[in-house]
Write an enzyme that holds these catalytic residues in place. Structure first.
Site, PDB file in Angstrom:
ATOM      1  N   GLU A   1       0.797  -1.228   0.000  1.00 48.02           N
ATOM      2  CA  GLU A   1       0.000   0.000   0.000  1.00 48.02           C
ATOM      3  C   GLU A   1       0.828   1.276   0.000  1.00 48.02           C
ATOM      4  O   GLU A   1       0.397   2.288  -0.528  1.00 48.02           O
ATOM      5  CB  GLU A   1      -0.952   0.010   1.210  1.00 48.02           C
ATOM      6  CG  GLU A   1      -2.083  -0.983   1.082  1.00 48.02           C
ATOM      7  CD  GLU A   1      -3.060  -0.897   2.236  1.00 48.02           C
ATOM      8  OE1 GLU A   1      -3.354   0.218   2.679  1.00 48.02           O
ATOM      9  OE2 GLU A   1      -3.526  -1.953   2.698  1.00 48.02           O
TER      10      GLU A   1
ATOM     11  N   ASP B   1      -2.738  -4.374   3.531  1.00 44.97           N
ATOM     12  CA  ASP B   1      -2.824  -4.590   4.976  1.00 44.97           C
ATOM     13  C   ASP B   1      -3.732  -5.762   5.340  1.00 44.97           C
ATOM     14  O   ASP B   1      -4.710  -6.060   4.633  1.00 44.97           O
ATOM     15  CB  ASP B   1      -3.331  -3.321   5.664  1.00 44.97           C
ATOM     16  CG  ASP B   1      -2.268  -2.239   5.730  1.00 44.97           C
ATOM     17  OD1 ASP B   1      -1.092  -2.548   5.520  1.00 44.97           O
ATOM     18  OD2 ASP B   1      -2.623  -1.070   5.983  1.00 44.97           O
TER      19      ASP B   1
ATOM     20  N   ASP C   1      -6.419  -6.570   6.960  1.00 49.55           N
ATOM     21  CA  ASP C   1      -7.727  -6.300   7.548  1.00 49.55           C
ATOM     22  C   ASP C   1      -8.747  -6.165   6.425  1.00 49.55           C
ATOM     23  O   ASP C   1      -8.419  -6.370   5.250  1.00 49.55           O
ATOM     24  CB  ASP C   1      -7.689  -5.040   8.428  1.00 49.55           C
ATOM     25  CG  ASP C   1      -7.126  -3.815   7.702  1.00 49.55           C
ATOM     26  OD1 ASP C   1      -7.090  -3.813   6.451  1.00 49.55           O
ATOM     27  OD2 ASP C   1      -6.740  -2.849   8.391  1.00 49.55           O
TER      28      ASP C   1
ATOM     29  N   GLU D   1     -10.172  -3.584   5.076  1.00 49.06           N
ATOM     30  CA  GLU D   1      -9.847  -2.545   4.102  1.00 49.06           C
ATOM     31  C   GLU D   1      -8.738  -3.019   3.177  1.00 49.06           C
ATOM     32  O   GLU D   1      -8.778  -2.807   1.963  1.00 49.06           O
ATOM     33  CB  GLU D   1      -9.433  -1.272   4.835  1.00 49.06           C
ATOM     34  CG  GLU D   1      -9.728   0.020   4.099  1.00 49.06           C
ATOM     35  CD  GLU D   1     -11.208   0.300   3.929  1.00 49.06           C
ATOM     36  OE1 GLU D   1     -11.570   0.871   2.880  1.00 49.06           O
ATOM     37  OE2 GLU D   1     -11.992  -0.056   4.828  1.00 49.06           O
TER      38      GLU D   1
ATOM     39  N   TYR E   1       1.359  -5.015  13.260  1.00 50.62           N
ATOM     40  CA  TYR E   1       0.275  -4.231  12.659  1.00 50.62           C
ATOM     41  C   TYR E   1      -0.543  -3.535  13.736  1.00 50.62           C
ATOM     42  O   TYR E   1      -0.910  -4.130  14.747  1.00 50.62           O
ATOM     43  CB  TYR E   1      -0.615  -5.144  11.820  1.00 50.62           C
ATOM     44  CG  TYR E   1      -1.597  -4.388  10.961  1.00 50.62           C
ATOM     45  CD1 TYR E   1      -1.161  -3.403  10.083  1.00 50.62           C
ATOM     46  CD2 TYR E   1      -2.958  -4.649  11.028  1.00 50.62           C
ATOM     47  CE1 TYR E   1      -2.056  -2.701   9.290  1.00 50.62           C
ATOM     48  CE2 TYR E   1      -3.860  -3.962  10.234  1.00 50.62           C
ATOM     49  CZ  TYR E   1      -3.399  -2.982   9.369  1.00 50.62           C
ATOM     50  OH  TYR E   1      -4.292  -2.287   8.589  1.00 50.62           O
TER      51      TYR E   1
ATOM     52  N   ARG F   1      -3.572  -1.973  13.673  1.00 55.65           N
ATOM     53  CA  ARG F   1      -5.047  -1.968  13.725  1.00 55.65           C
ATOM     54  C   ARG F   1      -5.508  -3.367  14.106  1.00 55.65           C
ATOM     55  O   ARG F   1      -5.611  -4.252  13.261  1.00 55.65           O
ATOM     56  CB  ARG F   1      -5.650  -1.536  12.379  1.00 55.65           C
ATOM     57  CG  ARG F   1      -5.339  -0.087  12.043  1.00 55.65           C
ATOM     58  CD  ARG F   1      -6.072   0.403  10.811  1.00 55.65           C
ATOM     59  NE  ARG F   1      -5.692   1.777  10.499  1.00 55.65           N
ATOM     60  CZ  ARG F   1      -4.738   2.122   9.640  1.00 55.65           C
ATOM     61  NH1 ARG F   1      -4.084   1.174   8.978  1.00 55.65           N
ATOM     62  NH2 ARG F   1      -4.443   3.377   9.424  1.00 55.65           N
TER      63      ARG F   1
ATOM     64  N   HIS G   1      -5.007 -12.092  14.175  1.00 56.65           N
ATOM     65  CA  HIS G   1      -4.077 -10.988  14.386  1.00 56.65           C
ATOM     66  C   HIS G   1      -3.384 -11.157  15.734  1.00 56.65           C
ATOM     67  O   HIS G   1      -3.794 -11.940  16.575  1.00 56.65           O
ATOM     68  CB  HIS G   1      -4.817  -9.658  14.379  1.00 56.65           C
ATOM     69  CG  HIS G   1      -5.383  -9.291  13.043  1.00 56.65           C
ATOM     70  ND1 HIS G   1      -5.876  -8.039  12.771  1.00 56.65           N
ATOM     71  CD2 HIS G   1      -5.527 -10.004  11.898  1.00 56.65           C
ATOM     72  CE1 HIS G   1      -6.314  -8.000  11.521  1.00 56.65           C
ATOM     73  NE2 HIS G   1      -6.115  -9.174  10.984  1.00 56.65           N
TER      74      HIS G   1
END
Length: 696
Positions: free
Chosen positions: A9, A82, A84, A86, A298, A300, A344
């Site tokens: 990203e 990433d 997740d 999104e 990570y 989030r 996660h």
């Protein structure tokens, strides 16, 4: 030789990952999303079962061409956005733009940017998770339906430029509800009595706790005088001395929410700044000859899970630097709340061996402060419990019982590394006790100090406590806390004074309209339930369009009904006595992102604006003219002379009404849990005194 194209990203992440891979790999950045719903229209085909209309984001055309060209020369493409929802959606959109077969294993996922993590991810590609993509699409479409239909409604009925959102409106509602609680709060009087007592071992203080078998509550001065009369002439005797061992366990390593809260408490960082710095630490920091390395996992996440590898590394570090006693008998296992993503990990350092001091020279001040917070919290989470010796002394005086508590640390355990921060309203009061207090010992009373108090309303939310409340209520997700809090301030619905958040008049008007005409939009339970349904979509238990259909029918009816029955709301600007020097009109008070300001009502013909100077009831220490509140470019409040630029006096802290009695220097108001005090700013003096009454 044919190459594998890896798409991440951000350029920072691409740079960090490139050094872990051979020349057979090319790493490029997508710069986040490349496709999205159009800004110029709703972009959701309501009549075609809510089919979204995705378009390339304006300004990304050249980047899309570059990625397509790179894809044509590659024999394999790996999408490494990433880990997740999104990120999964970004990979899915990239797959469509590059014409990939989405049934192929083209998706790789990693939670830290280290060589072992990247190598393992490349060895185990998987298909794009369509359920995760569906959950992201459902959220995006829901937010677009609400925002692009409710916002125009507010434009028509209130004023242009307003916005409403599924999560942001609930956040504003929380702040408005708290403000209403504070306004309606009726203080209740109560009194406390503290005895200063002398034993053979020394002097200590004890608080009145009981009368007979009942806990005592003193509600007035008359009741207090009666107690004092009954205590007059009584003999004070130690009734009981109790010692007890207490174990204090460490907190789990950070989740997104707990990191934002603790960084706010300890480092005075906003959630937005915390996440920006955490992103930098995750994506990679240049560590001299070692190159770019991701320092934390990570950022989030709502999981507190820790990998076995990280636990083993922490165990060895603790044994070497603190000793075997500082490691618990078994590795700690923490349980995540609710439906956390257990795939996660918690936020932790990628290697405990990279101590804050060892990387200090490569980090900015705030990067280092945040990294130290993450590093210390993780290390402490793997350490032994602290062992405290608690002491309770009960003192009898006739029918009355006084009690004193104290504790000492016998074994620090994890406290040798880290101690949790406390919110300003947390009560942690505990006294100290004289040594060798014995049961049945007679005591001398040195003083009985009665004190009047009043119950206080609930505190205003801070950014940290609002994050905690949103998490408790299930409002939003780890990735949405910071942008939500930023949005409600930038829209002018909420103003920040110091650390406290207050609703603006506009915020209260909008929330009252939503409560009356769209109650579900600002209903906590409804919003939390929608988050659960999005989780169900991610787990493959619900089709995403069914969730949209269930929501949209009642919502569309509410919009139509409110349009018919609700009249236009007039928000009159308050007229000031300040005259516009350009056109002679009386300027009006408006609310902006950083609070109130003055504007000419003749807009757009006259566009004159100026700061609203609120006097604070203090003279300028330099020239004697009134001091006023000013704001920095970032919205931070400070105090300056009303005659600026003639007088250039400024102070971040409110000046005291009098100079220092010791050196004549400037004193400022400092606030702590113990109240307010005046502190001299002269570093060679530092005189201070407690303020009996609240300073303005």
């Amino acid at each position: 030789m044919a190459k594998t194209l890896v798409i991440v990203e951000s350029p920072a992440k691409a740079k960090s990952i490139s050094k872990f891979l051979s020349n057979n790999y090319t790493v490029k950045a997508s710069m986040g999303h490349l496709r999205d719903l159009p800004k110029s229209q709703m972009g959701v085909d309501v009549d075609n079962d809510f089919e979204p209309k995705y378009i390339a984001i304006r300004g990304r055309g050249d980047l899309i061409k570059e990625l397509r060209a790179a894809a044509k020369t590659a024999n394999k493409i790996l999408l490494a956005s990433d880990p997740d929802r999104e990120g999964e959606a970004i990979a899915w959109h990239l797959g469509h733009l590059l014409g990939l077969d989405l049934a192929e294993k083209c998706r790789i996922e990693f939670h830290e940017i280290t060589k072992p993590a990247i190598t393992a991810a490349i060895k185990h590609p998987r298909q794009i998770d369509s359920s995760k993509v569906d959950a992201q699409q459902a959220r995006r479409v829901l937010d677009r339906l609400v925002g692009y239909q409710l916002s125009p409604f507010l434009w028509r009925k209130v004023k242009k430029g307003l916005s409403a959102g599924r999560v942001q409106s609930v956040a504003v509602r929380l702040i408005c509800d708290r403000e209403e609680e504070i306004r309606e709060f009726i203080p209740e009087e109560y009194w406390t009595l503290t005895a200063s007592l002398k034993s053979e071992g020394g002097v200590f203080s004890a608080k009145l706790a009981r009368k007979g078998e009942h806990r005592i509550a003193i509600a007035s001065e008359e009741e207090m005088q009666k107690v004092l009369q009954e205590l007059a002439g009584q003999t004070y005797r130690v009734k009981d001395v109790r010692t007890k061992e207490k174990k204090k366990q460490p907190s789990p390593p950070f989740t997104t929410s707990s990191l934002q809260q603790e960084a706010h408490r300890k480092l005075n960082m906003s959630p937005k700044r915390t996440m920006m710095l955490a992103q930098q630490l995750y994506e990679g920091i240049e560590l001299g000859k070692a190159g770019g390395i991701g320092l934390i996992t990570y950022m989030r996440t709502d999981s507190v899970r820790i990998s076995e590898t990280a636990q083993e590394e922490a165990k060895e570090f603790i044994a070497e630097h603190y000793g075997a006693d500082y490691y618990p008998p078994e590795p700690r296992q923490f349980k995540s709340k609710g439906r956390a993503q257990e795939a996660h990990e918690a936020i932790r350092p990628t290697s405990i061996l990279r101590t804050p001091d060892s990387v200090k020279e490569f980090l900015s001040r705030d990067q280092l402060r945040l990294y130290r917070l993450v590093w210390e919290r993780f290390l402490a989470s793997q350490m032994s419990a602290a062992v405290l010796d608690t002491l309770t002394v009960e003192v009898e005086a006739g029918e009355y019982l006084f009690r004193a508590n104290a504790s000492t640390v016998r074994f620090p355990g994890y406290l040798a590394v880290y101690e949790d921060g406390q919110d300003e309203n947390d009560d942690q009061e505990e006294g100290t006790l004289a040594a060798n207090i014995q049961p049945d010992e007679s005591l001398n009373v040195l003083q009985l100090q009665e004190k009047q108090h009043f119950t206080e309303p609930p505190p205003k939310y801070t950014e940290a406590s609002l994050v905690r409340k949103m998490e408790e209520e299930g409002i939003g997700r780890p990735s949405t806390y910071a942008p939500t809090i930023e949005t409600i301030q930038s829209r002018g619905y909420v103003a920040k004074e110091g650390k406290q958040l207050s609703p603006t008049e506009l915020g209260e008007i909008v929330v009252s309209i939503l409560k009356e005409y769209f109650p579900e939009i600002v209903d906590l339970e409804f919003t939390a339930n929608m988050e659960k349904r999005l989780d169900d979509i991610e787990e493959g238990a619900l089709p995403w369009k069914a969730v949209i259909r269930d929501f949209y029918g009642p919502f569309a009816e509410s919009i139509e009904e409110a349009d018919q029955v609700m009249g236009k709301v007039q928000i009159e600007d308050k007229v000031s006595e300040e005259i516009c020097e350009n056109c002679g009109r009386n300027m009006v008070i408006k609310m902006g992102r950083y609070g109130k300001f003055l504007a000419c009502p003749g807009f757009p013909e006259c566009r004159n604006t100026k700061p609203l100077l609120e006097e604070v009831g203090r003279p300028c220490p330099d020239c004697g003219n009134p001091l006023v509140i000013r704001r920095s470019k970032k919205g931070r409040k400070f105090y300056g002379c009303s005659t600026y630029p003639e007088c250039e006096f400024v102070s971040w802290e409110l000046p005291a009404p009098e100079p220092c009695p010791k050196c004549g220097g400037l004193m400022v108001v400092k606030t702590s849990k113990q109240g307010q005090k005046y502190v001299c700013t002269n570093s060679e003096c530092r005189f201070d005194k407690q303020v009996e009454e609240q300073a303005e």
